[in-house]
Design an enzyme around this catalytic site. Structure first.
Site, PDB file in Angstrom:
ATOM      1  N   ASP A  75      18.817  -9.247  14.876  1.00 50.84           N
ATOM      2  CA  ASP A  75      19.620 -10.201  14.127  1.00 50.84           C
ATOM      3  C   ASP A  75      19.046 -10.183  12.704  1.00 50.84           C
ATOM      4  O   ASP A  75      17.900  -9.736  12.505  1.00 50.84           O
ATOM      5  CB  ASP A  75      19.475 -11.580  14.776  1.00 50.84           C
ATOM      6  CG  ASP A  75      20.155 -12.652  13.972  1.00 50.84           C
ATOM      7  OD1 ASP A  75      21.298 -12.423  13.533  1.00 50.84           O
ATOM      8  OD2 ASP A  75      19.551 -13.720  13.760  1.00 50.84           O
ATOM      9  N   ASP A  84      19.849 -12.911   9.813  1.00 52.10           N
ATOM     10  CA  ASP A  84      19.572 -14.247   9.279  1.00 52.10           C
ATOM     11  C   ASP A  84      18.570 -14.981  10.167  1.00 52.10           C
ATOM     12  O   ASP A  84      18.824 -15.206  11.352  1.00 52.10           O
ATOM     13  CB  ASP A  84      20.876 -15.062   9.222  1.00 52.10           C
ATOM     14  CG  ASP A  84      21.884 -14.475   8.243  1.00 52.10           C
ATOM     15  OD1 ASP A  84      21.500 -14.178   7.110  1.00 52.10           O
ATOM     16  OD2 ASP A  84      23.055 -14.316   8.631  1.00 52.10           O
ATOM     17  N   SER A 107      26.958 -11.875  10.631  1.00 44.24           N
ATOM     18  CA  SER A 107      27.330 -12.100   9.227  1.00 44.24           C
ATOM     19  C   SER A 107      28.061 -10.924   8.600  1.00 44.24           C
ATOM     20  O   SER A 107      27.616  -9.780   8.682  1.00 44.24           O
ATOM     21  CB  SER A 107      26.082 -12.411   8.412  1.00 44.24           C
ATOM     22  OG  SER A 107      26.427 -12.471   7.043  1.00 44.24           O
ATOM     23  N   LYS A 108      29.145 -11.253   7.919  1.00 45.88           N
ATOM     24  CA  LYS A 108      29.876 -10.225   7.182  1.00 45.88           C
ATOM     25  C   LYS A 108      29.203  -9.939   5.842  1.00 45.88           C
ATOM     26  O   LYS A 108      29.634  -9.083   5.090  1.00 45.88           O
ATOM     27  CB  LYS A 108      31.324 -10.667   6.981  1.00 45.88           C
ATOM     28  CG  LYS A 108      32.068 -10.689   8.314  1.00 45.88           C
ATOM     29  CD  LYS A 108      33.479 -11.196   8.196  1.00 45.88           C
ATOM     30  CE  LYS A 108      34.108 -11.218   9.573  1.00 45.88           C
ATOM     31  NZ  LYS A 108      35.225 -12.139   9.678  1.00 45.88           N
ATOM     32  N   ASN A 109      28.170 -10.694   5.547  1.00 43.74           N
ATOM     33  CA  ASN A 109      27.395 -10.450   4.316  1.00 43.74           C
ATOM     34  C   ASN A 109      26.149  -9.611   4.592  1.00 43.74           C
ATOM     35  O   ASN A 109      25.315  -9.423   3.705  1.00 43.74           O
ATOM     36  CB  ASN A 109      26.965 -11.793   3.701  1.00 43.74           C
ATOM     37  CG  ASN A 109      28.152 -12.570   3.155  1.00 43.74           C
ATOM     38  OD1 ASN A 109      28.773 -12.159   2.189  1.00 43.74           O
ATOM     39  ND2 ASN A 109      28.487 -13.680   3.789  1.00 43.74           N
ATOM     40  N   ARG A 158      31.298 -17.370  11.029  1.00 49.72           N
ATOM     41  CA  ARG A 158      31.635 -18.324   9.960  1.00 49.72           C
ATOM     42  C   ARG A 158      32.669 -19.339  10.441  1.00 49.72           C
ATOM     43  O   ARG A 158      32.489 -20.544  10.286  1.00 49.72           O
ATOM     44  CB  ARG A 158      32.193 -17.535   8.764  1.00 49.72           C
ATOM     45  CG  ARG A 158      32.285 -18.337   7.489  1.00 49.72           C
ATOM     46  CD  ARG A 158      32.850 -17.466   6.373  1.00 49.72           C
ATOM     47  NE  ARG A 158      32.113 -16.223   6.227  1.00 49.72           N
ATOM     48  CZ  ARG A 158      32.578 -15.150   5.591  1.00 49.72           C
ATOM     49  NH1 ARG A 158      33.789 -15.173   5.049  1.00 49.72           N
ATOM     50  NH2 ARG A 158      31.858 -14.048   5.496  1.00 49.72           N
ATOM     51  N   ASP A 180      16.717 -15.452  16.290  1.00 51.97           N
ATOM     52  CA  ASP A 180      16.153 -16.770  15.973  1.00 51.97           C
ATOM     53  C   ASP A 180      17.034 -17.901  16.504  1.00 51.97           C
ATOM     54  O   ASP A 180      16.655 -19.060  16.417  1.00 51.97           O
ATOM     55  CB  ASP A 180      16.025 -16.953  14.451  1.00 51.97           C
ATOM     56  CG  ASP A 180      17.390 -17.077  13.788  1.00 51.97           C
ATOM     57  OD1 ASP A 180      18.256 -16.216  14.050  1.00 51.97           O
ATOM     58  OD2 ASP A 180      17.603 -18.036  13.027  1.00 51.97           O
ATOM     59  N   GLY A 186      23.643 -18.302  14.112  1.00 45.68           N
ATOM     60  CA  GLY A 186      23.998 -17.168  14.970  1.00 45.68           C
ATOM     61  C   GLY A 186      25.487 -17.069  15.272  1.00 45.68           C
ATOM     62  O   GLY A 186      25.945 -16.045  15.752  1.00 45.68           O
ATOM     63  N   VAL A 187      26.240 -18.126  15.007  1.00 45.56           N
ATOM     64  CA  VAL A 187      27.671 -18.075  15.324  1.00 45.56           C
ATOM     65  C   VAL A 187      28.496 -17.744  14.083  1.00 45.56           C
ATOM     66  O   VAL A 187      28.067 -18.011  12.952  1.00 45.56           O
ATOM     67  CB  VAL A 187      28.178 -19.381  16.000  1.00 45.56           C
ATOM     68  CG1 VAL A 187      27.583 -19.539  17.379  1.00 45.56           C
ATOM     69  CG2 VAL A 187      27.880 -20.597  15.164  1.00 45.56           C
TER      70      VAL A 187
HETATM   71  C1  BG6 Z   1      24.802 -15.666  11.210  1.00 47.10           C
HETATM   72  C2  BG6 Z   1      24.290 -17.010  10.725  1.00 47.10           C
HETATM   73  O1  BG6 Z   1      23.824 -14.708  11.048  1.00 47.10           O
HETATM   74  O2  BG6 Z   1      25.962 -15.298  10.472  1.00 47.10           O
HETATM   75  C3  BG6 Z   1      25.393 -18.048  10.833  1.00 47.10           C
HETATM   76  O3  BG6 Z   1      23.186 -17.406  11.516  1.00 47.10           O
HETATM   77  C4  BG6 Z   1      26.633 -17.575  10.067  1.00 47.10           C
HETATM   78  O4  BG6 Z   1      24.939 -19.286  10.339  1.00 47.10           O
HETATM   79  C5  BG6 Z   1      27.062 -16.197  10.576  1.00 47.10           C
HETATM   80  O5  BG6 Z   1      27.702 -18.499  10.267  1.00 47.10           O
HETATM   81  C6  BG6 Z   1      28.243 -15.637   9.806  1.00 47.10           C
HETATM   82  O6  BG6 Z   1      27.850 -15.339   8.493  1.00 47.10           O
HETATM   83  P1  BG6 Z   1      28.836 -14.967   7.298  1.00 47.10           P
HETATM   84  O7  BG6 Z   1      27.895 -14.465   6.229  1.00 47.10           O
HETATM   85  O8  BG6 Z   1      29.756 -13.918   7.798  1.00 47.10           O
HETATM   86  O9  BG6 Z   1      29.544 -16.212   6.906  1.00 47.10           O
HETATM   87 MG    MG Z   2      19.959 -15.568  13.122  1.00 51.37          MG
END
Ligand code: BG6
Ligand code: MG
Length: 234
Positions: free
Chosen positions: A10, A12, A118-120, A51, A171, A48-49
């Site tokens: 993972d 984040d 995460s898409k980031n 957006r 985490d 972990g969930v």
């Molecule tokens: C997870 C984070 O890694 O990514 C979450 O723990 C977040 O809090 C999820 O909602 C989606 O991230 P993003 O960057 O696509 O908004």
């Molecule tokens: Mg995480």
């Protein structure tokens, strides 16, 4: 458990600490649109969930009902705040022990994959200058979110490995559940109650070479292992 051939991470909260930034972005959104100061306890539920699921968790908590279109617009707005907050991220935002662990795994010729919701994550891997360590990054777009195991299974299948040859780092409780449902060895990182994990460390440097060696050799399958300080917490 077999000798480990692949480590699935993972991002984040495991390799970089974006937890505060994600929640700050949600807090800005809720204050602006609903005049609500988010209860900090809600943070762990968004961890972990995806957006949109994070938004739904928060809306449900405050019993706010919105159309799908409005939810989508709010989620996009949160992402704009979040992107701004991580604009200055660089190697200094790697969590302690992250690069060393990736380096060790590479030296031992273990495949490394990213299973982030995460898409980031692509942008972050780049800013943190760790993208070169990853053999595969799962695209979370059309995959069921954690605690569903699909994101971890996708990485496993990409390498044509058995679940027993893979380990996962998480985490978040939802993430640990996803790893366990994928039938992999789960390493929980951080201060959350991650007691479903096979091993819990408060931070990556606690994963000393001795412990890591045993895991990688497949010797840690049976029983639960805690670092002494985490033992006191559970
Ligand atoms: C997870 C984070 O890694 O990514 C979450 O723990 C977040 O809090 C999820 O909602 C989606 O991230 P993003 O960057 O696509 O908004
Ligand atoms: Mg995480």
């Amino acid at each position: 458990m077999k000798r480990v051939a692949c480590a699935i991470f993972d991002l984040d909260g495991v390799l970089t600490s974006t937890t505060a930034e994600h929640f700050q972005a949600w807090s800005m959104l809720f204050l602006k649109h609903f005049g609500i100061e988010l209860d900090p306890k809600l943070e762990s539920l968004t961890r972990g969930v995806s957006r949109i699921s994070s938004l739904e968790v928060l809306l449900n908590h405050y019993q706010i009902e919105l159309s799908e279109d409005k939810k989508r617009r709010l989620a996009n707005e949160k992402n704009r705040y979040y992107k701004h907050l991580i604009e200055t991220f660089d190697e200094g935002n790697l969590l302690p022990g992250a690069r060393e662990l990736l380096e060790t795994l590479k030296e031992r010729e273990i495949k490394i994959a990213l299973a982030s919701a995460s898409k980031n994550s692509g942008v972050l891997l780049n800013r943190l200058k760790i993208d070169g360590y990853f053999d595969y990054v799962v695209n979370p777009s059309r995959i069921k979110g954690k605690p569903n195991p699909d994101i971890f299974v996708k990485a496993q299948k990409y390498f044509g490995l058995k679940a027993s040859e893979c380990i996962g780092f998480e985490d978040a409780l939802a993430g640990v559940e996803a790893i366990k449902k994928a039938r992999m060895f789960a390493i929980g990182v951080g201060f959350e109650d991650l007691s479903k994990a096979d091993l819990v460390v408060e931070s990556l440097p606690q994963l000393t070479n001795g412990i890591l060696d045993r895991i990688l050799e497949g010797k840690q399958v049976h029983g639960r292992h805690r670092t002494s300080s985490s033992k006191n917490r559970t």
